[in-house]
Write a protein that holds these residues in place. Structure first.
Motif, PDB file in Angstrom:
ATOM      1  N   GLY A 123       0.314  26.277 -18.081  1.00 16.57           N
ATOM      2  CA  GLY A 123      -0.235  27.380 -17.309  1.00 16.57           C
ATOM      3  C   GLY A 123      -1.199  26.995 -16.210  1.00 16.57           C
ATOM      4  N   TYR A 124      -1.369  25.702 -15.958  1.00 20.54           N
ATOM      5  CA  TYR A 124      -2.251  25.251 -14.881  1.00 20.54           C
ATOM      6  C   TYR A 124      -1.415  24.949 -13.648  1.00 20.54           C
ATOM      7  CZ  TYR A 124      -5.711  24.707 -18.552  1.00 20.54           C
ATOM      8  OH  TYR A 124      -6.565  24.939 -19.596  1.00 20.54           O
ATOM      9  N   ASP A 125      -1.872  25.455 -12.524  1.00 20.17           N
ATOM     10  CA  ASP A 125      -1.159  25.233 -11.278  1.00 20.17           C
ATOM     11  C   ASP A 125      -2.121  24.641 -10.259  1.00 20.17           C
ATOM     12  OD1 ASP A 125       0.974  25.361  -9.433  1.00 20.17           O
ATOM     13  OD2 ASP A 125       0.177  27.235  -8.628  1.00 20.17           O
ATOM     14  N   PHE A 126      -1.658  23.673  -9.502  1.00 19.65           N
ATOM     15  CA  PHE A 126      -2.469  23.113  -8.423  1.00 19.65           C
ATOM     16  C   PHE A 126      -1.575  22.491  -7.375  1.00 19.65           C
ATOM     17  CE2 PHE A 126      -2.327  19.869 -11.787  1.00 19.65           C
ATOM     18  CZ  PHE A 126      -1.848  18.759 -11.101  1.00 19.65           C
ATOM     19  N   THR A 185       0.833  -1.207   0.000  1.00 18.92           N
ATOM     20  CA  THR A 185       0.000   0.000   0.000  1.00 18.92           C
ATOM     21  C   THR A 185       0.868   1.257   0.000  1.00 18.92           C
ATOM     22  OG1 THR A 185      -0.315  -0.055   2.415  1.00 18.92           O
ATOM     23  CG2 THR A 185      -2.009  -1.121   1.060  1.00 18.92           C
ATOM     24  N   ASP A 186       2.018   1.215   0.676  1.00 12.58           N
ATOM     25  CA  ASP A 186       2.949   2.353   0.622  1.00 12.58           C
ATOM     26  C   ASP A 186       3.447   2.579  -0.804  1.00 12.58           C
ATOM     27  OD1 ASP A 186       2.716   2.772   3.343  1.00 12.58           O
ATOM     28  OD2 ASP A 186       4.675   1.914   3.847  1.00 12.58           O
ATOM     29  N   MET A 187       3.765   1.476  -1.502  1.00 15.52           N
ATOM     30  CA  MET A 187       4.236   1.580  -2.887  1.00 15.52           C
ATOM     31  C   MET A 187       3.153   2.171  -3.784  1.00 15.52           C
ATOM     32  SD  MET A 187       4.934  -1.391  -5.669  1.00 15.52           S
ATOM     33  CE  MET A 187       3.161  -1.664  -5.683  1.00 15.52           C
ATOM     34  N   VAL A 188       1.916   1.728  -3.610  1.00 15.27           N
ATOM     35  CA  VAL A 188       0.815   2.256  -4.419  1.00 15.27           C
ATOM     36  C   VAL A 188       0.643   3.755  -4.149  1.00 15.27           C
ATOM     37  CG1 VAL A 188      -1.690   2.175  -4.790  1.00 15.27           C
ATOM     38  CG2 VAL A 188      -0.362   0.056  -4.715  1.00 15.27           C
ATOM     39  N   GLY A 189       0.754   4.166  -2.907  1.00 17.53           N
ATOM     40  CA  GLY A 189       0.680   5.592  -2.579  1.00 17.53           C
ATOM     41  C   GLY A 189       1.800   6.376  -3.230  1.00 17.53           C
ATOM     42  N   GLU A 190       2.997   5.799  -3.248  1.00 17.84           N
ATOM     43  CA  GLU A 190       4.137   6.484  -3.858  1.00 17.84           C
ATOM     44  C   GLU A 190       3.986   6.567  -5.376  1.00 17.84           C
ATOM     45  OE1 GLU A 190       7.126   8.878  -4.033  1.00 17.84           O
ATOM     46  OE2 GLU A 190       6.302   8.193  -2.138  1.00 17.84           O
ATOM     47  N   ILE A 191       3.488   5.506  -6.013  1.00 15.70           N
ATOM     48  CA  ILE A 191       3.249   5.550  -7.458  1.00 15.70           C
ATOM     49  C   ILE A 191       2.194   6.609  -7.773  1.00 15.70           C
ATOM     50  CG2 ILE A 191       2.268   4.271  -9.417  1.00 15.70           C
ATOM     51  CD1 ILE A 191       3.670   1.763  -8.276  1.00 15.70           C
ATOM     52  N   THR A 192       1.135   6.665  -6.967  1.00 17.03           N
ATOM     53  CA  THR A 192       0.083   7.667  -7.149  1.00 17.03           C
ATOM     54  C   THR A 192       0.690   9.064  -7.087  1.00 17.03           C
ATOM     55  OG1 THR A 192      -1.505   6.167  -6.107  1.00 17.03           O
ATOM     56  CG2 THR A 192      -2.149   8.478  -6.275  1.00 17.03           C
ATOM     57  N   ASN A 193       1.546   9.280  -6.108  1.00 12.44           N
ATOM     58  CA  ASN A 193       2.201  10.576  -5.926  1.00 12.44           C
ATOM     59  C   ASN A 193       3.116  10.910  -7.105  1.00 12.44           C
ATOM     60  OD1 ASN A 193       2.325  12.768  -4.159  1.00 12.44           O
ATOM     61  ND2 ASN A 193       4.261  12.075  -3.297  1.00 12.44           N
ATOM     62  N   MET A 194       3.891   9.927  -7.573  1.00 10.97           N
ATOM     63  CA  MET A 194       4.807  10.169  -8.697  1.00 10.97           C
ATOM     64  C   MET A 194       4.041  10.487  -9.987  1.00 10.97           C
ATOM     65  SD  MET A 194       7.982   7.500  -8.278  1.00 10.97           S
ATOM     66  CE  MET A 194       7.050   6.028  -7.934  1.00 10.97           C
ATOM     67  N   VAL A 195       2.977   9.742 -10.247  1.00 14.25           N
ATOM     68  CA  VAL A 195       2.193   9.983 -11.466  1.00 14.25           C
ATOM     69  C   VAL A 195       1.550  11.366 -11.412  1.00 14.25           C
ATOM     70  CG1 VAL A 195       0.186   9.245 -12.821  1.00 14.25           C
ATOM     71  CG2 VAL A 195       1.803   7.530 -11.945  1.00 14.25           C
ATOM     72  N   CYS A 196       0.969  11.701 -10.280  1.00 16.30           N
ATOM     73  CA  CYS A 196       0.320  13.005 -10.151  1.00 16.30           C
ATOM     74  C   CYS A 196       1.355  14.130 -10.230  1.00 16.30           C
ATOM     75  CB  CYS A 196      -0.458  13.063  -8.842  1.00 16.30           C
ATOM     76  SG  CYS A 196      -1.592  14.456  -8.758  1.00 16.30           S
ATOM     77  N   GLY A 197       2.519  13.921  -9.632  1.00 18.39           N
ATOM     78  CA  GLY A 197       3.581  14.921  -9.705  1.00 18.39           C
ATOM     79  C   GLY A 197       4.056  15.149 -11.132  1.00 18.39           C
ATOM     80  N   GLY A 198       4.186  14.066 -11.889  1.00 20.99           N
ATOM     81  CA  GLY A 198       4.565  14.194 -13.300  1.00 20.99           C
ATOM     82  C   GLY A 198       3.518  14.945 -14.095  1.00 20.99           C
ATOM     83  N   ALA A 199       2.238  14.621 -13.834  1.00 25.79           N
ATOM     84  CA  ALA A 199       1.148  15.317 -14.523  1.00 25.79           C
ATOM     85  C   ALA A 199       1.112  16.789 -14.124  1.00 25.79           C
ATOM     86  CB  ALA A 199      -0.185  14.650 -14.207  1.00 25.79           C
ATOM     87  N   LYS A 200       1.387  17.068 -12.853  1.00 28.12           N
ATOM     88  CA  LYS A 200       1.406  18.458 -12.384  1.00 28.12           C
ATOM     89  C   LYS A 200       2.464  19.256 -13.148  1.00 28.12           C
ATOM     90  CE  LYS A 200       2.197  21.385  -8.437  1.00 28.12           C
ATOM     91  NZ  LYS A 200       2.356  21.556  -7.030  1.00 28.12           N
ATOM     92  N   ASN A 201       3.634  18.647 -13.367  1.00 27.69           N
ATOM     93  CA  ASN A 201       4.689  19.335 -14.123  1.00 27.69           C
ATOM     94  C   ASN A 201       4.244  19.601 -15.561  1.00 27.69           C
ATOM     95  OD1 ASN A 201       6.413  19.372 -11.932  1.00 27.69           O
ATOM     96  ND2 ASN A 201       7.471  17.503 -12.531  1.00 27.69           N
ATOM     97  N   LEU A 202       3.643  18.603 -16.201  1.00 31.91           N
ATOM     98  CA  LEU A 202       3.176  18.774 -17.584  1.00 31.91           C
ATOM     99  C   LEU A 202       2.078  19.833 -17.674  1.00 31.91           C
ATOM    100  CD1 LEU A 202       3.114  15.023 -18.675  1.00 31.91           C
ATOM    101  CD2 LEU A 202       4.727  16.785 -19.434  1.00 31.91           C
ATOM    102  N   LEU A 203       1.155  19.825 -16.721  1.00 33.17           N
ATOM    103  CA  LEU A 203       0.083  20.829 -16.720  1.00 33.17           C
ATOM    104  C   LEU A 203       0.631  22.214 -16.394  1.00 33.17           C
ATOM    105  CD1 LEU A 203      -2.759  18.749 -15.061  1.00 33.17           C
ATOM    106  CD2 LEU A 203      -2.799  19.741 -17.360  1.00 33.17           C
ATOM    107  N   GLY A 204       1.658  22.276 -15.558  1.00 33.44           N
ATOM    108  CA  GLY A 204       2.290  23.554 -15.234  1.00 33.44           C
ATOM    109  C   GLY A 204       2.874  24.224 -16.462  1.00 33.44           C
ATOM    110  N   GLU A 205       3.376  23.403 -17.402  1.00 34.45           N
ATOM    111  CA  GLU A 205       3.914  23.948 -18.649  1.00 34.45           C
ATOM    112  C   GLU A 205       2.819  24.595 -19.495  1.00 34.45           C
ATOM    113  OE1 GLU A 205       5.836  20.645 -20.545  1.00 34.45           O
ATOM    114  OE2 GLU A 205       7.351  20.463 -18.979  1.00 34.45           O
TER     115      GLU A 205
END
Length: 154
Positions: A108-111, A86-106
């Protein structure tokens, strides 16, 4: 829902699983999800909120897939879903969302991202807090299917 919000999550998932677990993913057909039942045995869910957008992202693994991803990432394969899985699944969730956040930031979307929540068990539910439609998409791999859900208020 705007595909501009969904595609960064798809790209980020493919990148994270390829890089971290040597697992190639092939996207399936996206659909609007109308229920709250998870399409897996363990799911990570993360909320996002910013000035322009509010939403959430989840990723669900069947038990055997979660165990094999753990084996590929960490070299250990438990017999069942446990705290390390479950810790690994949480970390994968965080990594995927973090990657998407970077792409969306490019674009002009910030969250800001919340801390991921992980739920496990047969038939568990995932409750997205956003008012938008839930888009669900399966990804096939050599070890089975991983399902993601993306929900934004726009």
């Amino acid at each position: 829902m705007n595909v501009e919000f969904v595609n960064p999550f798809l790209s980020s998932l493919v990148n994270v699983l390829s890089t971290m677990a040597q697992t190639e993913l092939k996207p399936g057909k996206a659909r609007v999800k109308t229920d709250e039942v998870a399409r897996g045995d363990v799911s990570g869910l993360i909320g996002m909120v910013g000035p322009q957008v509010k939403g959430s992202f989840s990723i669900s693994f069947d038990e055997q897939i979660a165990l094999e991803v753990m084996n590929r990432m960490l070299g250990e394969k438990p017999d069942k879903i446990n705290e390390e899985v479950t810790d690994m699944v949480g970390e994968i969730t965080n990594m995927v969302c973090g990657g998407a956040k970077n792409l969306l930031g490019e674009k002009g979307y910030d969250f800001d991202m919340a801390t991921p929540i992980v739920v496990s068990g047969k038939g568990h539910t995932i409750k997205h807090k956003s008012e938008g439609k839930k888009i669900s998409m399966p990804f096939e791999s050599d070890i089975g299917v991983i399902n993601i859900e993306v929900c934004f208020d726009k």
